[in-house]
Scaffold this active site. Structure first.
Site, PDB file in Angstrom:
ATOM      1  N   SER A  10       0.858  -1.188   0.000  1.00 41.97           N
ATOM      2  CA  SER A  10       0.000   0.000   0.000  1.00 41.97           C
ATOM      3  C   SER A  10       0.889   1.231   0.000  1.00 41.97           C
ATOM      4  CB  SER A  10      -0.894   0.006   1.242  1.00 41.97           C
ATOM      5  OG  SER A  10      -1.380   1.318   1.453  1.00 41.97           O
ATOM      6  N   HIS A  35      -1.426  -1.411  -4.190  1.00 37.94           N
ATOM      7  CA  HIS A  35      -2.658  -0.999  -3.511  1.00 37.94           C
ATOM      8  C   HIS A  35      -2.624   0.515  -3.302  1.00 37.94           C
ATOM      9  CE1 HIS A  35      -6.112  -1.810  -0.837  1.00 37.94           C
ATOM     10  NE2 HIS A  35      -5.624  -0.825  -0.089  1.00 37.94           N
ATOM     11  N   ASP A  37      -4.631   3.784  -1.856  1.00 41.41           N
ATOM     12  CA  ASP A  37      -5.684   4.195  -0.932  1.00 41.41           C
ATOM     13  C   ASP A  37      -6.167   5.604  -1.238  1.00 41.41           C
ATOM     14  OD1 ASP A  37      -5.929   1.941   0.944  1.00 41.41           O
ATOM     15  OD2 ASP A  37      -3.808   2.347   1.313  1.00 41.41           O
ATOM     16  N   MET A  39      -8.728   8.505  -0.210  1.00 41.18           N
ATOM     17  CA  MET A  39      -9.520   8.939   0.956  1.00 41.18           C
ATOM     18  C   MET A  39      -9.998  10.370   0.746  1.00 41.18           C
ATOM     19  SD  MET A  39      -7.139   7.522   4.028  1.00 41.18           S
ATOM     20  CE  MET A  39      -6.360   5.906   3.963  1.00 41.18           C
ATOM     21  N   HIS A  68      -8.391   1.410  -3.928  1.00 44.93           N
ATOM     22  CA  HIS A  68      -9.292   1.219  -2.786  1.00 44.93           C
ATOM     23  C   HIS A  68      -9.968   2.557  -2.485  1.00 44.93           C
ATOM     24  CE1 HIS A  68      -9.490   0.214   1.835  1.00 44.93           C
ATOM     25  NE2 HIS A  68     -10.684   0.309   1.284  1.00 44.93           N
ATOM     26  N   MET A  70     -12.017   4.868  -0.528  1.00 45.58           N
ATOM     27  CA  MET A  70     -12.605   5.167   0.786  1.00 45.58           C
ATOM     28  C   MET A  70     -13.208   6.565   0.701  1.00 45.58           C
ATOM     29  SD  MET A  70      -9.567   3.534   3.084  1.00 45.58           S
ATOM     30  CE  MET A  70      -8.424   3.659   1.724  1.00 45.58           C
ATOM     31  N   MET A 139     -11.257  -5.311   5.832  1.00 47.45           N
ATOM     32  CA  MET A 139     -10.515  -4.308   6.589  1.00 47.45           C
ATOM     33  C   MET A 139     -10.239  -4.886   7.978  1.00 47.45           C
ATOM     34  SD  MET A 139     -10.015  -1.966   4.458  1.00 47.45           S
ATOM     35  CE  MET A 139      -9.009  -1.053   5.634  1.00 47.45           C
ATOM     36  N   GLY A 146      -2.586   4.369   8.016  1.00 55.35           N
ATOM     37  CA  GLY A 146      -1.656   3.251   8.071  1.00 55.35           C
ATOM     38  C   GLY A 146      -1.141   3.084   9.492  1.00 55.35           C
ATOM     39  N   ASP A 177      -6.503  -6.044   4.796  1.00 54.69           N
ATOM     40  CA  ASP A 177      -5.906  -4.709   4.750  1.00 54.69           C
ATOM     41  C   ASP A 177      -5.917  -4.075   6.138  1.00 54.69           C
ATOM     42  OD1 ASP A 177      -5.035  -2.195   4.028  1.00 54.69           O
ATOM     43  OD2 ASP A 177      -6.775  -1.699   2.783  1.00 54.69           O
TER      44      ASP A 177
HETATM   45  C1  DX5 Z   1      -6.034   1.980   5.711  1.00 58.50           C
HETATM   46  C2  DX5 Z   1      -5.653   1.564   4.328  1.00 58.50           C
HETATM   47  C3  DX5 Z   1      -4.534   0.617   4.266  1.00 58.50           C
HETATM   48  C4  DX5 Z   1      -3.252   1.064   4.890  1.00 58.50           C
HETATM   49  C5  DX5 Z   1      -2.737  -0.119   5.634  1.00 58.50           C
HETATM   50  O1  DX5 Z   1      -7.273   2.581   5.697  1.00 58.50           O
HETATM   51  O2  DX5 Z   1      -6.750   1.004   3.637  1.00 58.50           O
HETATM   52  O3  DX5 Z   1      -4.305   0.140   2.930  1.00 58.50           O
HETATM   53  O4  DX5 Z   1      -2.274   1.515   4.011  1.00 58.50           O
HETATM   54  O5  DX5 Z   1      -1.635   0.264   6.353  1.00 58.50           O
HETATM   55  P1  DX5 Z   1      -0.858  -0.707   7.328  1.00 58.50           P
HETATM   56  O6  DX5 Z   1      -0.406  -1.881   6.508  1.00 58.50           O
HETATM   57  O7  DX5 Z   1       0.263   0.131   7.816  1.00 58.50           O
HETATM   58  O8  DX5 Z   1      -1.807  -1.114   8.405  1.00 58.50           O
HETATM   59 ZN    ZN Z   2      -6.405   0.097   1.639  1.00 62.51          ZN
END
Ligand code: DX5
Ligand code: ZN
Length: 223
Positions: A10, A35, A37, A39, A68, A70, A139, A146, A177
């Site tokens: 990610s 991946h 993210d 947001m 992804h 969000m 999730m 992260g 994830d």
């Molecule tokens: C969080 C994201 C993840 C994030 C995971 O909302 O969807 O993809 O990057 O991060 P780690 O692996 O550090 O938990």
């Molecule tokens: Zn993600």
């Protein structure tokens, strides 16, 4: 039998000032998917990137891009992310009024359709759309950031989804994830996951990306 496990770094934990080279390092290190993210500060309390960055990344890697989303109202932005180069678009049912229609739309645009479930969302939401799903993203933290801690109760959900997919004879990937690291990989793989999203364990680690990915692969088999 050795199970095929896909590693999906990610970029949330990458160095955004050198995103291109971080992504290339991940590809050279044997990552299977990238991946990304997205947001919006509404669905989750954080802001990240939009289609322009996806389009820029499309030029620096051949890895499949799993976007992804969000964000609220994902339907409004799906075409832009597909145009930018997404190979998989993953949406949250918590913000899809018509999940079935949204998945049809994604596939209709010629890419794979993913469904991401927040920790509190039951797997039953998949029951009547499973034939339209190419990837389920469990999730294992609350989405938005992260570096959070894996929620162990999600192991039951992963097992239940594995059964649901097998019963439906679905070939959808079962991805996890959040909080995925050398301690948690074997737990999720034993529960039935086949695709591992990891941000801080790959880009935020004190070791090189190659070493971090190798450590994750080893931990799947050793723990
Ligand atoms: C969080 C994201 C993840 C994030 C995971 O909302 O969807 O993809 O990057 O991060 P780690 O692996 O550090 O938990
Ligand atoms: Zn993600």
């Amino acid at each position: 039998m050795v199970k095929l496990i896909r590693i999906a770094p990610s970029i949330l934990s990458a160095d955004f000032a050198s995103l291109g080279s971080d992504v290339k390092s991940a590809e050279e290190a044997g990552a299977d998917i990238l991946h990304i993210d997205v947001m919006d500060g509404h669905f989750v309390p954080n802001l990240t990137i939009g289609p322009m960055v996806v389009a820029a990344l499309r030029h620096v890697t051949k890895l499949p891009l799993d976007v992804h989303l969000m964000i609220d109202n994902p339907d409004a932005y799906i075409p832009a992310f597909v145009k930018a180069g997404a190979d998989i678009v993953t949406v949250h049912p918590e913000v899809c009024l018509h999940l079935h229609r949204t998945l049809q739309t994604i596939r209709g645009l010629g890419v794979k359709a993913g469904v991401a479930l927040n920790p509190a969302t039951p797997e039953s939401v998949l029951q009547y759309v499973v034939s339209l799903v190419d990837l389920v993203l469990v999730m294992t933290v609350n989405p938005g950031f992260g570096g959070q801690t894996f929620i162990p109760e999600m192991l039951l959900k992963i097992k239940a989804i594995r059964q649901l997919l097998d019963a439906a004879k679905s070939c959808a990937w079962l991805s996890v994830d959040g909080g995925i690291n050398t301690e948690t990989v074997s737990l999720v793989v034993n529960a039935g996951a086949d695709t591992l999203v990891a941000g801080s364990a790959i880009f935020g680690a004190s070791v090189e990306v190659t070493e971090a990915i190798t450590a994750l692969r080893k931990a799947v088999n050793c723990n």
